[in-house]
Write a protein that holds these residues in place. Structure first.
Motif, PDB file in Angstrom:
ATOM      1  N   GLY A  12       0.813  -1.204   0.000  1.00 17.08           N
ATOM      2  CA  GLY A  12       0.000   0.000   0.000  1.00 17.08           C
ATOM      3  C   GLY A  12       0.851   1.259   0.000  1.00 17.08           C
ATOM      4  O   GLY A  12       2.073   1.220   0.168  1.00 17.08           O
ATOM      5  N   ARG A  13       0.187   2.411  -0.156  1.00 13.27           N
ATOM      6  CA  ARG A  13       0.919   3.658  -0.362  1.00 13.27           C
ATOM      7  C   ARG A  13       1.626   4.172   0.884  1.00 13.27           C
ATOM      8  O   ARG A  13       2.694   4.778   0.785  1.00 13.27           O
ATOM      9  CB  ARG A  13      -0.011   4.726  -0.935  1.00 13.27           C
ATOM     10  N   LEU A  14       1.062   3.934   2.079  1.00 11.32           N
ATOM     11  CA  LEU A  14       1.743   4.372   3.292  1.00 11.32           C
ATOM     12  C   LEU A  14       3.045   3.602   3.480  1.00 11.32           C
ATOM     13  O   LEU A  14       4.063   4.166   3.918  1.00 11.32           O
ATOM     14  CB  LEU A  14       0.839   4.204   4.506  1.00 11.32           C
ATOM     15  N   ASP A  15       3.050   2.333   3.127  1.00  9.46           N
ATOM     16  CA  ASP A  15       4.268   1.541   3.218  1.00  9.46           C
ATOM     17  C   ASP A  15       5.318   2.071   2.256  1.00  9.46           C
ATOM     18  O   ASP A  15       6.501   2.166   2.616  1.00  9.46           O
ATOM     19  CB  ASP A  15       3.957   0.074   2.929  1.00  9.46           C
ATOM     20  N   LEU A  16       4.911   2.434   1.037  1.00 12.52           N
ATOM     21  CA  LEU A  16       5.874   3.007   0.096  1.00 12.52           C
ATOM     22  C   LEU A  16       6.432   4.317   0.639  1.00 12.52           C
ATOM     23  O   LEU A  16       7.638   4.577   0.534  1.00 12.52           O
ATOM     24  CB  LEU A  16       5.229   3.244  -1.269  1.00 12.52           C
ATOM     25  N   LEU A  17       5.581   5.163   1.217  1.00  9.51           N
ATOM     26  CA  LEU A  17       6.053   6.427   1.784  1.00  9.51           C
ATOM     27  C   LEU A  17       7.129   6.175   2.834  1.00  9.51           C
ATOM     28  O   LEU A  17       8.160   6.848   2.857  1.00  9.51           O
ATOM     29  CB  LEU A  17       4.875   7.190   2.390  1.00  9.51           C
ATOM     30  N   GLN A  19       9.029   3.428   3.130  1.00  5.19           N
ATOM     31  CA  GLN A  19      10.217   2.849   2.495  1.00  5.19           C
ATOM     32  C   GLN A  19      11.011   3.920   1.747  1.00  5.19           C
ATOM     33  O   GLN A  19      12.247   3.864   1.687  1.00  5.19           O
ATOM     34  CB  GLN A  19       9.814   1.711   1.563  1.00  5.19           C
ATOM     35  N   LEU A  20      10.309   4.880   1.162  1.00  8.08           N
ATOM     36  CA  LEU A  20      10.981   5.996   0.499  1.00  8.08           C
ATOM     37  C   LEU A  20      11.787   6.810   1.502  1.00  8.08           C
ATOM     38  O   LEU A  20      12.922   7.213   1.233  1.00  8.08           O
ATOM     39  CB  LEU A  20       9.950   6.876  -0.200  1.00  8.08           C
ATOM     40  N   ARG A  21      11.226   7.034   2.693  1.00  5.46           N
ATOM     41  CA  ARG A  21      11.949   7.751   3.747  1.00  5.46           C
ATOM     42  C   ARG A  21      13.242   7.007   4.105  1.00  5.46           C
ATOM     43  O   ARG A  21      14.319   7.615   4.178  1.00  5.46           O
ATOM     44  CB  ARG A  21      11.063   7.876   4.987  1.00  5.46           C
ATOM     45  N   THR A  22      13.156   5.719   4.323  1.00  5.30           N
ATOM     46  CA  THR A  22      14.346   4.946   4.685  1.00  5.30           C
ATOM     47  C   THR A  22      15.391   5.003   3.583  1.00  5.30           C
ATOM     48  O   THR A  22      16.592   5.191   3.834  1.00  5.30           O
ATOM     49  CB  THR A  22      13.963   3.485   4.967  1.00  5.30           C
ATOM     50  N   PHE A  23      14.938   4.854   2.340  1.00  3.22           N
ATOM     51  CA  PHE A  23      15.867   4.854   1.210  1.00  3.22           C
ATOM     52  C   PHE A  23      16.571   6.204   1.059  1.00  3.22           C
ATOM     53  O   PHE A  23      17.795   6.268   0.914  1.00  3.22           O
ATOM     54  CB  PHE A  23      15.115   4.505  -0.073  1.00  3.22           C
ATOM     55  N   LEU A  24      15.804   7.297   1.089  1.00  2.00           N
ATOM     56  CA  LEU A  24      16.409   8.607   0.878  1.00  2.00           C
ATOM     57  C   LEU A  24      17.300   9.024   2.047  1.00  2.00           C
ATOM     58  O   LEU A  24      18.389   9.557   1.841  1.00  2.00           O
ATOM     59  CB  LEU A  24      15.329   9.664   0.650  1.00  2.00           C
ATOM     60  N   ASP A  35       9.235  15.713   9.664  1.00  2.00           N
ATOM     61  CA  ASP A  35       8.560  14.423   9.800  1.00  2.00           C
ATOM     62  C   ASP A  35       7.149  14.668  10.330  1.00  2.00           C
ATOM     63  O   ASP A  35       6.954  14.986  11.506  1.00  2.00           O
ATOM     64  CB  ASP A  35       9.346  13.537  10.771  1.00  2.00           C
ATOM     65  N   GLN A  36       6.175  14.520   9.467  1.00  2.00           N
ATOM     66  CA  GLN A  36       4.774  14.697   9.844  1.00  2.00           C
ATOM     67  C   GLN A  36       4.016  13.395   9.602  1.00  2.00           C
ATOM     68  O   GLN A  36       2.935  13.366   9.020  1.00  2.00           O
ATOM     69  CB  GLN A  36       4.159  15.854   9.060  1.00  2.00           C
ATOM     70  N   SER A  37       4.602  12.314  10.085  1.00  2.00           N
ATOM     71  CA  SER A  37       3.990  10.996   9.920  1.00  2.00           C
ATOM     72  C   SER A  37       2.718  10.847  10.745  1.00  2.00           C
ATOM     73  O   SER A  37       1.905   9.963  10.481  1.00  2.00           O
ATOM     74  CB  SER A  37       4.986   9.897  10.290  1.00  2.00           C
ATOM     75  N   ALA A  38       2.526  11.696  11.762  1.00  2.00           N
ATOM     76  CA  ALA A  38       1.315  11.640  12.578  1.00  2.00           C
ATOM     77  C   ALA A  38       0.203  12.536  12.049  1.00  2.00           C
ATOM     78  O   ALA A  38      -0.893  12.562  12.616  1.00  2.00           O
ATOM     79  CB  ALA A  38       1.647  12.034  14.024  1.00  2.00           C
ATOM     80  N   ASP A  39       0.466  13.258  10.976  1.00  2.00           N
ATOM     81  CA  ASP A  39      -0.545  14.129  10.380  1.00  2.00           C
ATOM     82  C   ASP A  39      -1.695  13.292   9.807  1.00  2.00           C
ATOM     83  O   ASP A  39      -1.476  12.143   9.396  1.00  2.00           O
ATOM     84  CB  ASP A  39       0.099  14.955   9.257  1.00  2.00           C
ATOM     85  N   PRO A  40      -2.919  13.828   9.781  1.00  2.00           N
ATOM     86  CA  PRO A  40      -4.019  13.089   9.141  1.00  2.00           C
ATOM     87  C   PRO A  40      -3.707  12.702   7.693  1.00  2.00           C
ATOM     88  O   PRO A  40      -4.189  11.684   7.198  1.00  2.00           O
ATOM     89  CB  PRO A  40      -5.188  14.071   9.223  1.00  2.00           C
ATOM     90  N   GLN A  41      -2.916  13.536   7.013  1.00  2.00           N
ATOM     91  CA  GLN A  41      -2.352  13.196   5.703  1.00  2.00           C
ATOM     92  C   GLN A  41      -0.835  13.104   5.896  1.00  2.00           C
ATOM     93  O   GLN A  41      -0.130  14.093   5.707  1.00  2.00           O
ATOM     94  CB  GLN A  41      -2.671  14.265   4.662  1.00  2.00           C
ATOM     95  N   GLU A 100      -1.062   2.064  -5.260  1.00  2.00           N
ATOM     96  CA  GLU A 100      -2.261   1.414  -4.731  1.00  2.00           C
ATOM     97  C   GLU A 100      -2.433   1.840  -3.275  1.00  2.00           C
ATOM     98  O   GLU A 100      -1.456   1.995  -2.542  1.00  2.00           O
ATOM     99  CB  GLU A 100      -2.129  -0.111  -4.800  1.00  2.00           C
ATOM    100  N   ASP A 101      -3.673   2.031  -2.851  1.00  2.00           N
ATOM    101  CA  ASP A 101      -3.915   2.482  -1.482  1.00  2.00           C
ATOM    102  C   ASP A 101      -3.499   1.429  -0.453  1.00  2.00           C
ATOM    103  O   ASP A 101      -2.809   1.744   0.518  1.00  2.00           O
ATOM    104  CB  ASP A 101      -5.391   2.832  -1.287  1.00  2.00           C
ATOM    105  N   SER A 102      -3.941   0.193  -0.644  1.00  2.00           N
ATOM    106  CA  SER A 102      -3.669  -0.844   0.349  1.00  2.00           C
ATOM    107  C   SER A 102      -3.165  -2.150  -0.254  1.00  2.00           C
ATOM    108  O   SER A 102      -2.623  -2.985   0.460  1.00  2.00           O
ATOM    109  CB  SER A 102      -4.931  -1.126   1.182  1.00  2.00           C
ATOM    110  N   ALA A 103      -3.316  -2.325  -1.552  1.00  2.00           N
ATOM    111  CA  ALA A 103      -2.855  -3.555  -2.208  1.00  2.00           C
ATOM    112  C   ALA A 103      -1.339  -3.515  -2.410  1.00  2.00           C
ATOM    113  O   ALA A 103      -0.716  -2.453  -2.436  1.00  2.00           O
ATOM    114  CB  ALA A 103      -3.569  -3.740  -3.542  1.00  2.00           C
ATOM    115  N   ASP A 104      -0.742  -4.690  -2.580  1.00  2.00           N
ATOM    116  CA  ASP A 104       0.690  -4.784  -2.845  1.00  2.00           C
ATOM    117  C   ASP A 104       0.999  -4.335  -4.271  1.00  2.00           C
ATOM    118  O   ASP A 104       0.215  -4.553  -5.193  1.00  2.00           O
ATOM    119  CB  ASP A 104       1.171  -6.224  -2.669  1.00  2.00           C
TER     120      ASP A 104
END
Length: 329
Positions: A12-17, A19-24, A35-41, A100-104
Motif C-alpha cells: 500500500g501507499r503508506l508503506d511506500l512512503l 520505504q521511500l523515507r528509509t531509502f532517501l 517528519d509529519q507521519s502523525a498528520d491526518p495526511q 495502490e492504497d492498500s494492495a501490494d
C-alpha cells in the motif's frame, strides 16, 4: 554520497512512503527535514544540498486525499518549525506517485543527492515520477552575499566571489524567501569582500543569498514522466505553483526504433531526456536534462530487463506516456 537504487514490494501507499523515507535518508543521505507521519495526511519533507553541497532541494511526499496517489511538491524553501513552504512547484491533479492504497505493488527507487526517480508497477503498467535537480546546461557556480541587502537601484552586494558573474549579463538571486532576475552592471574583485552591483533589486535579501546563472534548477514532474514538469523557478523567478511549466523530450529525433538494436554490433543507444521551459514564448529555453534517465527503443528489450554498458547497469521500463526508458541502477 553515491548513486543508489532498489527494487521492492510495497504493501500500500503508506508503506511506500515509509520505504521511500528509509531509502532517501538512510541509504542515500538526504535529511529528513520535517517528519509529519502523525498528520491526518502523513508526509515527509526531505532536504538535500545536492552532490555538490551547494544546492537547495526541498521535496515533500504526502498521502493524498485522492485515492491511488502520493502527492509530490517541490519548494524553494521549507520551514520545518511552522510546517510551511516557500514558492511551491506542484499541481494537485498531476504531480504525484501513482500507487495502490492498500494492495501490494512493485516499485523501484533511483536517487542520489540531486534527484529521485520513482517507478511503480500497477498490474502491468509502469509509472515514473522525477523530482529534484536537472543536469543543468547553465553554470552551477554561485556567489554568496556576505551581508543583507535592501531593494533599490544600483544596489551593491558584498559577495564571497564576484568572478562568477559578468557585467552586462542577467543572473538569478535567491534566498529562503524570494527569488528574482537581476542585471549585473559592475563587479569589483579588488576589494574584500568582492562586490557585485545590480541595476535594480525588487526585494530585500538576507546574508547568504545566492546569485548565479541557475542557482536552483529543481523540478517536479507529472506522475507519468518523462513529460510535463513544474519548476521552482524559471529564468526570472517564481509566479505560482504551476506557473513555471516545462517538459521533457527525448533527444532521439524519432529514430530510436531504428537504432535499437544497432544492426552492426547489436548495441543499444541511450538518448538523453532533455528538459525545456515551455510556457509563453518569453520563457522558452532548453534548460538541461534528466539525471541518469535515457530514452531507448523497445526492439530488443522488455520492461524490467537490464542493459549493461561497461560497468554500468540500466533498468528498462516502458512507461505509460513516457515510453521506453533506461534508468541507471
Amino acid at each position: 554520497m553515491a548513486y543508489h537504487s532498489i527494487q521492492g514490494l510495497a504493501h500500500g501507499r503508506l508503506d511506500l512512503l515509509n520505504q521511500l523515507r528509509t531509502f532517501l535518508v538512510t541509504t542515500t543521505g538526504w535529511n529528513l527535514h520535517d517528519d509529519q507521519s502523525a498528520d491526518p495526511q502523513p508526509y515527509f519533507v526531505f532536504k538535500s544540498h545536492g552532490e555538490s553541497g551547494a544546492e537547495d532541494v526541498y521535496l515533500q511526499f504526502r498521502i493524498s486525499t485522492t485515492s491511488g496517489r502520493i502527492h509530490v511538491a517541490a519548494f524553494q524553501y521549507w520551514d520545518a518549525a511552522t510546517h510551511t513552504g516557500v514558492n511551491e512547484a506542484s499541481h494537485t491533479s498531476y504531480t504525484y506517485l501513482r500507487v495502490e492504497d492498500s494492495a501490494d505493488f512493485i516499485f523501484w527507487l533511483f536517487a542520489d543527492l540531486d534527484h529521485v526517480f520513482v517507478v511503480t508497477k500497477l498490474i502491468s503498467t509502469y509509472y515514473g515520477h522525477y523530482s529534484g535537480l536537472l543536469k543543468r546546461f547553465w553554470s552551477g557556480a554561485i556567489a554568496l552575499t556576505q551581508a543583507a541587502v535592501t531593494a533599490g537601484s544600483g544596489v551593491v552586494l558584498q559577495v564571497n566571489d564576484a568572478t562568477v558573474v559578468t557585467p552586462g549579463q542577467d543572473y538569478v538571486i535567491k534566498d529562503d524567501a524570494g527569488i528574482e532576475r537581476v542585471r549585473v552592471s559592475a563587479i569589483d574583485t579588488a576589494v574584500t569582500p568582492n562586490t557585485i552591483t545590480v541595476e535594480t533589486l525588487v526585494r530585500d535579501y538576507a546574508s547568504g543569498a545566492k546569485i548565479g546563472e541557475d542557482p536552483q534548477p529543481v523540478v517536479n514532474s507529472y506522475y507519468n514522466a518523462p513529460g510535463t514538469f513544474y519548476a521552482v523557478n524559471k529564468f526570472d523567478g517564481w509566479t505560482s505553483a504551476s506557473g513555471q511549466q516545462g517538459r521533457c523530450g527525448a533527444a532521439n529525433g524519432g529514430l530510436q526504433g531504428e537504432t535499437d538494436p544497432e544492426m552492426r554490433y547489436g548495441t543499444t543507444i541511450l538518448f538523453p531526456w532533455l528538459a525545456s521551459m515551455s510556457g509563453s514564448a518569453v520563457y522558452q529555453e532548453l534548460r538541461g536534462e534528466l539525471i541518469e534517465i535515457f530514452s531507448v527503443g523497445g526492439g530488443n528489450i522488455a520492461s524490467e530487463d537490464t542493459i549493461q554498458i561497461g560497468t554500468d547497469s540500466y533498468r528498462v521500463f516502458n512507461l505509460t506516456t513516457g515510453g521506453w526508458c533506461a534508468v541507471k541502477e
